[in-house]
Design an enzyme around this catalytic site. Structure first.
Site, PDB file in Angstrom:
ATOM      1  N   ASP A  11       0.835  -1.205   0.000  1.00 30.02           N
ATOM      2  CA  ASP A  11       0.000   0.000   0.000  1.00 30.02           C
ATOM      3  C   ASP A  11       0.868   1.253   0.000  1.00 30.02           C
ATOM      4  OD1 ASP A  11      -1.561  -2.239   0.887  1.00 30.02           O
ATOM      5  OD2 ASP A  11      -3.084  -0.847   1.593  1.00 30.02           O
ATOM      6  N   HIS A 119      -5.730  -9.078   5.773  1.00 31.10           N
ATOM      7  CA  HIS A 119      -5.499  -9.727   4.490  1.00 31.10           C
ATOM      8  C   HIS A 119      -5.446 -11.246   4.642  1.00 31.10           C
ATOM      9  CE1 HIS A 119      -3.895  -5.627   3.667  1.00 31.10           C
ATOM     10  NE2 HIS A 119      -4.558  -5.820   2.547  1.00 31.10           N
TER      11      HIS A 119
END
Length: 451
Positions: A11, A119
């Site tokens: 990210d 995740h």
């Protein structure tokens, strides 16, 4: 433009590239990095992951931008919120990420994974299944410690489902979280309960605490058209939203002199049942619907008595555990039975006469509520002969009378092995339950045997 970025390496890299591309087009970008997950807190490495605190940062920054604050101020406000937020999560079941043929990790039916990520990452510890109270302590303890929260501080509490957690379960954890923070002297000013930052089909929950002040609360309360934002009114919790249940319950318990015999008797019974949950569950799977062991476990989970508790108080604590916590028919019937015993002992203490009266009243309550009679393969098959033995004991010493009741209850429980149930869920399976002792009758026999 503001980039609110969760602190994952991928990210961070991608948003950095995006910011560079924006800059090339003359667009000013401010970045707010959210790093709230205390399970990934370390002295080196990438630092804490960004998880559910992102919701708070986005709400506060969005409200500030909507009122016209400039870019730099909104970004600094977002960083302040992010720095004052910490989260931790637990999984009850792992997720299966798209494209994978198996879950991200293996987890037993009686295990939970502490410190999971959003995740699908496995956590930092695997422990036996936790109660809601234990979950609140296991997650909010590290959260409060990492933030350095002390008594008298205000927070926003976020209870976040990880994807496959039922709203009812989230509400139960929410109540436990409120009690935990109240116990540490931390005031919860606003709450958010739901599934907002999820991990596909993971069953689990994360808890987030966000330091707040009047400015942050004002922005939190600002209206929004975001469709998933709860439409509950913005207000502080009432004083009774977090009650001291244990203290309130204790103040209402019957008084009187303590009786070590009764305290030891009931405590021994509780420990016998607690140590036999698997056995009771197996019996009920074969002769019912399989939830009896769980109901016993939940009903007795919080049982604890003070050595100064009166006999009536001991039985009332037992009754409230079943009536307030356990589910199903068994929770209601055992709760009603122990309550009737408590009423009979209130003011009279524990004697052969008072215990006999309480057991008789409890039996009457059970037959009235459930309609079962001796021979129906229920707890009544053990309780009825025990009640008759106590009635016939007359003025003999209580311990001797209970010994007679224990023998009668044991014979009654054993008699259910070769019968077909006429009441309860075991009656739905007919002859399939033959050859299995009724678990409710067995527990009744243990109750008298513990004396």
């Amino acid at each position: 433009m503001i980039h609110v970025v969760k602190n994952y390496t991928g990210d961070v890299i991608n948003f950095r590239i995006a910011a560079d591309l924006c800059a090339a087009d003359g667009i000013t970008v401010e970045t707010v990095l959210v790093a709230d997950d205390v399970a990934s807190e370390s002295e080196d490495g990438p630092g804490r992951r960004g998880t559910a605190a992102t919701v708070a940062v986005e709400k506060i920054c969005g409200a500030a931008a909507a009122r016209g604050d400039d870019l730099a101020f909104v970004a600094e406000l977002g960083r302040r919120v992010a720095e004052g937020a910490r989260s931790m999560a637990v999984a009850f079941r792992p997720c299966t990420v798209p494209g994978a043929s198996a879950p991200s990790f293996e987890l037993g039916d009686d295990e939970v994974e502490l410190g999971v990520g959003i995740h699908g990452e496995r956590g930092t510890a695997r422990v036996a299944t936790l109660t809601a109270t234990e979950i609140a302590e296991a997650l909010l303890g590290p959260v409060a410690d990492s933030l350095g929260l002390s008594g008298g501080e205000d927070v926003v509490l976020i209870v976040n489902g990880l994807g496959a957690t039922h709203p009812l379960e989230l509400d139960i954890v929410f109540g436990a979280a409120l009690r935990y923070l109240d116990g540490r002297g931390i005031t919860v000013r606003r709450t958010l309960v739901g599934s907002f930052v999820t991990a596909f089909d993971m069953a689990g929950v994360s808890l987030t605490a966000v330091r707040c002040d009047d400015e942050i609360l004002g922005l939190w309360d600002a209206p929004t058209e975001a469709p998933a934002w709860p439409r509950s009114p913005a207000q502080d919790l009432h004083d009774d939203a977090v009650d001291d249940t244990d203290a309130a319950a204790a103040s209402e318990l019957p008084g009187g002199a303590a009786d070590p015999f009764v305290t030891t008797w009931v405590s021994s019974f509780v420990e016998r049942v607690r140590s036999s949950i698997d056995e009771l569950t197996d019996l009920d799977r074969r002769a019912g619907d399989g939830d009896f062991g769980v109901n016993m476990q939940i009903g007795l989970a919080d049982f604890a008595v003070d050595e100064n508790a009166s006999p009536a108080a001991v039985f009332e604590i037992l009754a409230r555990g079943f009536l307030g916590n356990a589910g199903g028919t068994s929770g209601a019937l055992f709760g009603a039975f122990f309550h009737r015993v408590s009423v009979a002992l209130d003011g009279a203490g524990a004697s052969t006469a008072s215990v006999a009266a309480g057991v008789a009243d409890g039996l009457a309550a059970i037959t009235d509520l459930g309609g079962a009679q001796p021979g129906d393969k229920t707890m009544v098959d053990a309780l009825d002969p025990a009640a008759r033995a106590l009635r016939d004991a007359g003025s003999v010493e209580l311990s001797a009378a209970l010994a007679e009741a224990a023998e009668a209850a044991t014979r009654g429980a054993e008699s259910t092995t070769d019968t077909v149930a006429q009441r309860g869920r075991a009656s739905y399976i007919g002859d399939a339950a033959r050859g299995v002792i009724d678990p409710g009758a067995l527990v009744v026999s243990w109750f008298f045997a513990a004396a």
